[in-house]
Design a protein around this motif. Structure first.
Motif, short mmCIF file in Angstrom:
data_model
loop_
_atom_site.label_atom_id
_atom_site.label_comp_id
_atom_site.label_asym_id
_atom_site.label_seq_id
_atom_site.Cartn_x
_atom_site.Cartn_y
_atom_site.Cartn_z
N GLU A 83 23.81 -28.47 -37.95
CA GLU A 83 22.43 -28.08 -37.66
C GLU A 83 21.46 -28.86 -38.55
N VAL A 142 16.44 -23.48 -43.68
CA VAL A 142 15.82 -22.16 -43.44
C VAL A 142 14.38 -22.16 -43.94
N ARG A 145 12.21 -24.64 -41.61
CA ARG A 145 11.98 -24.22 -40.22
C ARG A 145 11.21 -22.90 -40.12
N TYR A 146 11.41 -22.03 -41.11
CA TYR A 146 10.82 -20.69 -41.02
C TYR A 146 9.82 -20.42 -42.13
N THR A 296 16.32 -13.56 -42.09
CA THR A 296 16.07 -14.74 -41.27
C THR A 296 17.28 -15.65 -41.20
N GLN A 297 17.90 -15.91 -42.37
CA GLN A 297 19.03 -16.84 -42.38
C GLN A 297 20.24 -16.25 -41.66
N TYR A 300 19.62 -16.65 -37.93
CA TYR A 300 19.71 -18.08 -37.61
C TYR A 300 21.18 -18.52 -37.55
N GLU A 303 22.94 -17.25 -34.51
CA GLU A 303 22.51 -18.01 -33.32
C GLU A 303 23.26 -19.33 -33.19
#
Length: 315
Positions: A83, A142, A145-146, A296-297, A300, A303
């Motif tokens: 990723e 992380v 992107r966030y 969040t991580q 992610y 996903e």
């Protein structure tokens, strides 16, 4: 979307724990089993990889690692690295070497000594570096992107502080404007050269009485550099340095210190009263950020792991 990334060399508690334990315990010799246990997006995880990571994990847990847990960790790292490459987040060999050196420094040993410590436990240095690489990639990915999603609002922090019974949000402090100065001592220089530079530093301390003087002097001094000014508050500095800065006149230099770069000092350009966040407020903000980051991580990772091609062979 390509992300410009600056990698931090701060180490996680896991990696620091591994490092500390290296000096305390021993492990058996490695089994060179190159049989593929799992394929992740076309990349193999071998039994040897699993054995190596199990030994590294053992350094912190002091008990045999759960095999499936180790496999899951290695799978996670494979998907994280893939990723990262998708968004241009790919640490270089130099980045990894710096991170490895940072760990060595925290252990107060050299990178070569850390390598030998690992090898004496039957662990290849690349096993630790692979773990470091995945951590560096994931943190940068992380946070990059966030970034907006991870922001902690000042009102939310203030509300939380008050809810915990702490009315005060700020306290009196001091703001310091400084410029770091380095008298360069090349690696491998004889002790006599370092002593000479220290004497030079003391001479400069006696001469300099303003930031302008310091800039004029050190911009024209061979093998010396003066960096751009930085502004820090009471909360950002260790107590020992704060005391030195509080007691010295504006425009003067701090006592010289020996560092990896050479002889370092700081010229104090300004000092003024200010207000800073209370320790409780900083603690709550950090906790709220950590909670957002963890949530969040985790989402992610779930996903990208669902989208990964994972094929178990034998384990």
């Amino acid at each position: 979307m390509i992300m410009t990334t600056t990698f931090s060399h701060r180490l996680s508690p896991f990696l620091l724990g591994c490092a500390a334990a290296l000096l305390l315990i021993g492990c058996g010799s490695p089994l060179h089993a190159q049989t593929v246990a799992v394929m992740v997006n076309g990349e193999p995880i071998t039994n040897y990889d699993i054995e190596q990571r199990s030994k590294l994990t053992f350094l912190t847990t002091h008990k045999p690692a759960d095999r499936q847990q180790v496999i899951n960790e290695l799978i996670d790292e494979k998907v994280k690295i893939k990723e990262g490459k998708k968004y241009g987040v790919d640490p270089t060999v130099s980045d990894l070497d710096q991170s490895f050196a940072a760990m060595s420094s925290r252990m107060r040993i050299t990178p070569d000594q850390l390598t030998k410590s690992l090898e004496s436990q039957g662990i290849r240095p690349d096993t630790l570096k692979a773990r470091m690489k995945a951590e560096m990639v994931w943190t940068s990915l992380v946070r990059g992107r966030y970034k907006e999603k991870l922001m902690v609002g000042e009102k939310d922090v203030a509300d939380k502080v008050k809810a915990e019974g702490n009315e005060k949000l700020q306290i009196d402090g001091t703001e310091y404007k400084m410029q770091p100065i380095v008298l360069i001592v090349p690696r491998g220089s004889p002790p006599a050269f370092q002593e000479t530079r220290q004497k030079e530093a003391e001479t400069y301390r006696a001469r300099v009485t303003s930031c302008d003087e310091a800039n004029s002097l050190f911009r024209s001094t061979p093998n010396a550099t003066i960096r751009e000014s930085v502004t820090k508050t009471t909360a950002d500095l260790p107590e020992a340095l704060r005391k030195v800065l509080d007691d010295m006149p504006i425009g003067h230099l701090t006592p010289p210190e020996v560092t990896k770069q050479g002889i370092e000092m700081v010229v104090l350009c300004a000092r003024k009263p200010t207000t800073i966040d209370t320790p409780k407020k900083r603690e709550i903000r950090e906790k709220m950020y950590s909670e957002k980051y963890e949530k969040t991580q985790k989402a992610y990772l779930e996903e990208i792991r669902k989208a990964a091609m994972i094929e178990y062979r034998n384990h």
